[in-house]
Design a protein around this motif. Sequence first.
Motif, PDB file in Angstrom:
ATOM      1  N   ARG A   6       0.847  -1.186   0.000  1.00 26.84           N
ATOM      2  CA  ARG A   6       0.000   0.000   0.000  1.00 26.84           C
ATOM      3  C   ARG A   6       0.884   1.237   0.000  1.00 26.84           C
ATOM      4  O   ARG A   6       1.920   1.275   0.641  1.00 26.84           O
ATOM      5  N   ARG A   9      -0.322   8.076  -3.557  1.00 23.87           N
ATOM      6  CA  ARG A   9       0.115   8.847  -4.726  1.00 23.87           C
ATOM      7  C   ARG A   9      -0.932   9.907  -4.968  1.00 23.87           C
ATOM      8  O   ARG A   9      -2.120   9.606  -5.123  1.00 23.87           O
ATOM      9  N   HIS A  12      -4.072   9.755  -2.870  1.00 18.99           N
ATOM     10  CA  HIS A  12      -4.958   8.605  -3.062  1.00 18.99           C
ATOM     11  C   HIS A  12      -4.227   7.342  -2.629  1.00 18.99           C
ATOM     12  O   HIS A  12      -3.037   7.186  -2.909  1.00 18.99           O
ATOM     13  N   CYS A  13      -4.955   6.449  -1.973  1.00 15.27           N
ATOM     14  CA  CYS A  13      -4.368   5.181  -1.573  1.00 15.27           C
ATOM     15  C   CYS A  13      -4.152   4.326  -2.822  1.00 15.27           C
ATOM     16  O   CYS A  13      -5.034   4.217  -3.675  1.00 15.27           O
ATOM     17  N   VAL A  14      -2.957   3.762  -2.957  1.00 15.09           N
ATOM     18  CA  VAL A  14      -2.606   2.923  -4.092  1.00 15.09           C
ATOM     19  C   VAL A  14      -2.208   1.553  -3.552  1.00 15.09           C
ATOM     20  O   VAL A  14      -1.457   1.472  -2.580  1.00 15.09           O
ATOM     21  N   THR A  15      -2.729   0.511  -4.167  1.00  9.35           N
ATOM     22  CA  THR A  15      -2.425  -0.835  -3.726  1.00  9.35           C
ATOM     23  C   THR A  15      -1.851  -1.647  -4.869  1.00  9.35           C
ATOM     24  O   THR A  15      -2.473  -1.774  -5.924  1.00  9.35           O
ATOM     25  N   LEU A  16      -0.639  -2.165  -4.671  1.00 14.14           N
ATOM     26  CA  LEU A  16      -0.019  -3.099  -5.600  1.00 14.14           C
ATOM     27  C   LEU A  16      -0.251  -4.483  -5.021  1.00 14.14           C
ATOM     28  O   LEU A  16       0.157  -4.761  -3.895  1.00 14.14           O
ATOM     29  N   GLN A  39      -2.217  -4.097 -13.709  1.00 13.83           N
ATOM     30  CA  GLN A  39      -2.624  -3.071 -12.750  1.00 13.83           C
ATOM     31  C   GLN A  39      -2.269  -1.668 -13.239  1.00 13.83           C
ATOM     32  O   GLN A  39      -3.032  -0.720 -13.033  1.00 13.83           O
ATOM     33  N   ASP A  44      -4.947   1.095 -11.825  1.00  8.48           N
ATOM     34  CA  ASP A  44      -4.861   0.815 -10.392  1.00  8.48           C
ATOM     35  C   ASP A  44      -3.523   1.284  -9.829  1.00  8.48           C
ATOM     36  O   ASP A  44      -3.425   1.638  -8.656  1.00  8.48           O
ATOM     37  N   LEU A  45      -2.491   1.246 -10.673  1.00  6.92           N
ATOM     38  CA  LEU A  45      -1.182   1.808 -10.336  1.00  6.92           C
ATOM     39  C   LEU A  45      -1.007   3.039 -11.209  1.00  6.92           C
ATOM     40  O   LEU A  45      -0.768   2.920 -12.405  1.00  6.92           O
ATOM     41  N   PRO A  46      -1.162   4.208 -10.651  1.00  8.27           N
ATOM     42  CA  PRO A  46      -1.120   5.425 -11.469  1.00  8.27           C
ATOM     43  C   PRO A  46       0.287   5.749 -11.968  1.00  8.27           C
ATOM     44  O   PRO A  46       1.291   5.312 -11.396  1.00  8.27           O
ATOM     45  N   TYR A  49       3.685   6.168  -9.803  1.00  8.26           N
ATOM     46  CA  TYR A  49       3.712   5.358  -8.584  1.00  8.26           C
ATOM     47  C   TYR A  49       5.071   4.673  -8.475  1.00  8.26           C
ATOM     48  O   TYR A  49       5.547   4.072  -9.430  1.00  8.26           O
TER      49      TYR A  49
END
Length: 137
Positions: A6, A9, A12-16, A39, A44-46, A49
């Motif tokens: 987690r 970015r 905003h919360c980003v989850t790989l 992703q 989902d991964l901007p 990131y």
Amino acid sequence: MPLIFRGVRDNHCVTLEIDIDDGSGVAPYEQVRSQISEQARAGDLPVGYRLPTVRGLAESLGLAANTVAKAYRALESDGVIETRGRNGTFVASAGSAAEREAASAAQAYAERVRRLGLAESAALDAARDALRAAYGG
């Protein structure tokens, strides 16, 4: 059980999320490559990131560092990620790079089938068949 990283970015919360399936028959580096790529392309991964280090991700996944490095090299070659030296590895603007590469491949294909003398309908059928095979459909 998937491994989840987690981060934040642009507030905003980003989850790989990476899940290595030892019984899938797919090489671990390809599983890492495809999951990060999917992703990133899905947003989902901007862009921008920062990904975990090769060593850190390898240790977390229980993989050799060379396995993760191979996945990162393939992702960089595909334009999905970019390495900025000691600053780390980041998600690049993959969508536009992928679209440019696809357009280039389509142009090369169009030129090749024209030289072969195939009708447009036959060339399109061949392309559809190849896409169905590639996507498992």
